[in-house]
Design a protein around this motif. Structure first.
Motif, PDB file in Angstrom:
ATOM      1  N   ILE A  19     -86.334  92.572-126.149  1.00 32.17           N
ATOM      2  CA  ILE A  19     -85.367  91.344-126.012  1.00 32.17           C
ATOM      3  C   ILE A  19     -86.149  90.008-126.236  1.00 32.17           C
ATOM      4  O   ILE A  19     -85.572  89.203-126.835  1.00 32.17           O
ATOM      5  CB  ILE A  19     -84.499  91.433-125.087  1.00 32.17           C
ATOM      6  N   GLY A  20     -87.141  90.025-125.378  1.00 31.16           N
ATOM      7  CA  GLY A  20     -87.666  88.742-125.302  1.00 31.16           C
ATOM      8  C   GLY A  20     -88.435  88.221-126.693  1.00 31.16           C
ATOM      9  O   GLY A  20     -88.197  87.111-127.221  1.00 31.16           O
ATOM     10  N   ALA A  21     -88.910  89.391-127.414  1.00 31.61           N
ATOM     11  CA  ALA A  21     -89.555  88.961-128.643  1.00 31.61           C
ATOM     12  C   ALA A  21     -88.536  88.727-129.785  1.00 31.61           C
ATOM     13  O   ALA A  21     -88.644  87.751-130.732  1.00 31.61           O
ATOM     14  CB  ALA A  21     -90.523  90.158-129.254  1.00 31.61           C
ATOM     15  N   LEU A  22     -87.516  89.408-129.677  1.00 31.14           N
ATOM     16  CA  LEU A  22     -86.372  89.277-130.721  1.00 31.14           C
ATOM     17  C   LEU A  22     -85.738  87.822-130.561  1.00 31.14           C
ATOM     18  O   LEU A  22     -85.427  87.101-131.410  1.00 31.14           O
ATOM     19  CB  LEU A  22     -85.388  90.476-130.434  1.00 31.14           C
ATOM     20  N   SER A  23     -85.279  87.484-129.169  1.00 30.36           N
ATOM     21  CA  SER A  23     -84.610  86.293-128.935  1.00 30.36           C
ATOM     22  C   SER A  23     -85.687  85.048-129.538  1.00 30.36           C
ATOM     23  O   SER A  23     -85.032  84.141-130.061  1.00 30.36           O
ATOM     24  CB  SER A  23     -84.640  86.171-127.425  1.00 30.36           C
ATOM     25  N   ASN A  24     -86.711  85.289-129.082  1.00 30.11           N
ATOM     26  CA  ASN A  24     -87.941  84.113-129.456  1.00 30.11           C
ATOM     27  C   ASN A  24     -87.991  84.203-130.706  1.00 30.11           C
ATOM     28  O   ASN A  24     -88.262  82.919-131.283  1.00 30.11           O
ATOM     29  CB  ASN A  24     -89.131  84.293-128.592  1.00 30.11           C
ATOM     30  N   TYR A  78     -96.671  89.113-127.829  1.00 27.92           N
ATOM     31  CA  TYR A  78     -95.674  88.257-127.381  1.00 27.92           C
ATOM     32  C   TYR A  78     -96.058  86.850-126.731  1.00 27.92           C
ATOM     33  O   TYR A  78     -95.621  85.725-127.233  1.00 27.92           O
ATOM     34  CB  TYR A  78     -94.823  89.144-126.220  1.00 27.92           C
ATOM     35  N   ASN A  79     -96.876  86.916-125.950  1.00 28.73           N
ATOM     36  CA  ASN A  79     -97.540  85.904-125.132  1.00 28.73           C
ATOM     37  C   ASN A  79     -98.037  84.941-126.116  1.00 28.73           C
ATOM     38  O   ASN A  79     -98.341  83.579-126.340  1.00 28.73           O
ATOM     39  CB  ASN A  79     -98.512  86.092-124.120  1.00 28.73           C
ATOM     40  N   ARG A  80     -98.821  85.556-127.226  1.00 19.44           N
ATOM     41  CA  ARG A  80     -99.638  84.857-128.395  1.00 19.44           C
ATOM     42  C   ARG A  80     -98.537  83.871-128.953  1.00 19.44           C
ATOM     43  O   ARG A  80     -98.592  82.710-129.466  1.00 19.44           O
ATOM     44  CB  ARG A  80    -100.365  85.614-129.040  1.00 19.44           C
ATOM     45  N   GLY A  81     -97.394  84.657-129.400  1.00 17.76           N
ATOM     46  CA  GLY A  81     -96.176  83.941-130.045  1.00 17.76           C
ATOM     47  C   GLY A  81     -95.762  82.807-129.160  1.00 17.76           C
ATOM     48  O   GLY A  81     -95.395  81.817-129.918  1.00 17.76           O
TER      49      GLY A  81
END
Length: 283
Positions: free
Chosen positions: A198-203, A154-157
């Motif tokens: 949610i964070g990964a899907l949203s981003n 997630y943070n790498r994304g």
């Protein structure tokens, strides 16, 4: 890891997956903890202030950051040990002087040991610094050791998306798309590990929109809404993607929903105004 730094990682995962058996060595850890507690009580009763202070300094500061009720799928972050390490360092120096007081002949041997030991730490730190150059090198290192830790992907994304935004601002659209594609890959890996993140899907939806994949963005935003329909920003983001698809009426509905959830959301007002303007509702 403070005394002998090996197998380092910015974060460490839990020692086992759900429903797996905890490795045997972890069942043995209460033994040294019990010994330390016994030693602390003994030192307190004998009024050994330096020893009591050092142990309590480490204990209190490490308790404040323990991930005992973590919502993440990792156990600890190494940098949380920086401040507690001061207590351990004081204790090591304290015992160094105690040994010298009892036997002065040990001083040359101990000094030689410290020079070698601190030299080792210095060299190791120098090479370890390469991992901490930026977020990309940091999370790459975590991924190599713990590919199942979601936050690393997630943070790498997020970092790749930031690089894409920077390249786009500089007018290098080709490079921006490369970074955005990398970010989408990272978010996808996070979602594969946790389908309701949610964070990964949203981003990922936001990043898809940035490369022109508005329909794919809507799919991701709809998934977020299924998981949490109170997530206000997602309706605004979905509205933006619908505008890209020229679905202005649907976009206006989304912006309005975002404002119901977040009445002071300036972007939603602004973008809804643009959508009204696009369909001739100038008032």
């Amino acid at each position: 890891k403070l005394i002998i730094p090996q197998n380092l990682s910015a974060i460490h995962r839990y020692p086992q997956k759900p429903d797996d058996i905890i490795p045997l060595k972890f069942w043995l850890y209460p033994i040294p903890v019990a010994i330390i507690v016994f030693y602390l009580i003994r030192a307190f009763l004998k009024d050994k202030k330096t020893e009591v202070f050092s142990i309590l300094f480490f204990t209190v500061n490490i308790i404040l950051v323990l991930q005992l009720a973590s919502v993440q799928n990792f156990l600890l972050s190494e940098h949380y040990a920086y401040i507690p390490a001061i207590g351990l360092s004081i204790l090591m120096v304290y015992f160094y002087f105690k040994l010298i007081e009892k036997n002065i002949k040990l001083k040359p041997v101990l000094n030689t040991f410290w020079v070698i030991y601190i030299g080792f730490l210095t060299i190791f730190t120098f090479f370890r610094n390469d991992v901490w150059q930026n977020s990309l090198t940091l999370w790459d290192d975590v991924q190599k050791q713990y590919p199942e830790v979601i936050v690393a992907h997630y943070n790498r994304g997020n970092y790749n998306q930031e690089l894409g935004d920077k390249a786009a601002a500089e007018g290098n659209q080709e490079k921006a798309v490369e970074y955005y594609q990398e970010a989408i890959t990272d978010y996808t890996e996070a979602i594969e590990l946790h389908s309701t993140n949610i964070g990964a899907l949203s981003n990922r939806g936001i990043t898809k929109a940035k490369i022109g994949n508005a329909q794919g963005a809507v799919v991701d935003f709809n998934k977020v809404i299924e998981i949490d329909s109170t997530y206000g920003n997602i309706f605004s983001n979905k509205g933006n993607a619908l505008v890209m698809l020229n679905k202005y009426d649907s976009a206006i509905i989304c912006y309005t929903k975002a404002l119901e959830l977040k009445p002071e959301f300036e972007d939603a007002y602004f973008n809804r105004g643009i959508a009204y303007n696009s369909i001739g509702k100038f008032n």
